[in-house]
Design a protein around this motif. Structure first.
Motif, short mmCIF file in Angstrom:
data_model
loop_
_atom_site.label_atom_id
_atom_site.label_comp_id
_atom_site.label_asym_id
_atom_site.label_seq_id
_atom_site.Cartn_x
_atom_site.Cartn_y
_atom_site.Cartn_z
N CYS A 4 45.12 10.75 47.33
CA CYS A 4 44.30 10.52 48.38
C CYS A 4 42.98 9.59 47.98
CB CYS A 4 43.65 11.98 48.66
SG CYS A 4 42.17 12.13 49.68
N CYS A 33 39.17 12.55 45.08
CA CYS A 33 40.20 13.48 45.53
C CYS A 33 41.08 13.09 44.57
CB CYS A 33 40.56 13.42 46.92
SG CYS A 33 41.68 14.73 47.28
N GLU A 37 47.84 11.98 49.31
CA GLU A 37 47.25 11.75 50.51
C GLU A 37 47.72 12.45 51.84
OE1 GLU A 37 48.45 7.66 50.94
OE2 GLU A 37 50.61 8.10 51.00
N ASP A 38 48.61 13.25 51.76
CA ASP A 38 49.04 13.99 52.96
C ASP A 38 48.50 15.52 52.77
OD1 ASP A 38 50.64 15.23 50.64
OD2 ASP A 38 52.41 15.46 51.89
N HIS A 39 47.47 15.87 52.35
CA HIS A 39 46.97 17.19 52.03
C HIS A 39 46.00 17.61 53.08
CE1 HIS A 39 42.71 16.18 51.30
NE2 HIS A 39 43.10 14.99 50.60
N HIS A 43 39.42 18.06 50.28
CA HIS A 43 39.51 17.38 49.17
C HIS A 43 39.33 18.21 47.99
CE1 HIS A 43 39.80 13.83 51.66
NE2 HIS A 43 38.85 14.01 52.47
N SER A 94 49.77 19.54 49.36
CA SER A 94 50.32 18.25 49.10
C SER A 94 51.31 18.24 47.58
CB SER A 94 49.67 17.17 48.72
OG SER A 94 48.81 17.17 47.55
#
Length: 129
Positions: A4, A33, A37-39, A43, A94
């Motif tokens: 992220c 973070c 990136e898909d969380h 953050h 994630s």
């Protein structure tokens, strides 16, 4: 998966400011973070680990430009095939840390490997370059 790219400015906690020497106020710092990136919408960045105890790692969690909160969290217990531990907190959203790539770090490493191939044999192509 890429890491992220969310960044936030973390001001020093009020109690740290209150204890600081007059004229030497602690400065705010930027945090990045550490999750994939898909969380979810929260953050996370680990600030420090006191070690040796469950929940000894202190993480900062934040959403957008909103309020950040410090929270102690236990480490994720997952291990990769080489028996390396995940570097994130338990029940993190994630991918595990070994599945998250920092694109900036990768770009720097590839640039250095091109400039100094003898230092990065793992980045050589089939022709040995």
């Amino acid at each position: 998966m890429n890491q992220c790219t969310a960044v936030a400015l973390l001001p020093p906690p009020d109690n740290v400011v209150a204890l600081s020497v007059p004229g030497h106020r602690p400065e705010a710092g930027y945090i990045l973070c550490e999750l994939g990136e898909d969380h979810d919408d929260q953050h996370a960045t680990m600030l420090w680990d006191e070690g040796g105890r469950p929940g000894s790692a202190v993480w900062v969690r934040w959403k957008g430009a909103g309020h950040a909160r410090l929270t102690p969290l236990p480490w994720c217990s997952a291990r990769d095939p080489l028996n390396e531990a995940c570097e994130l907190f338990a029940a993190h959203p994630s991918a595990h840390s070994w599945g998250v790539t920092d694109p900036t770090d990768e770009a720097i490493t590839h640039s250095l490997a091109h400039q100094h191939p003898h230092l990065f044999p793992e980045y050589r192509d089939e022709d040995g370059r």
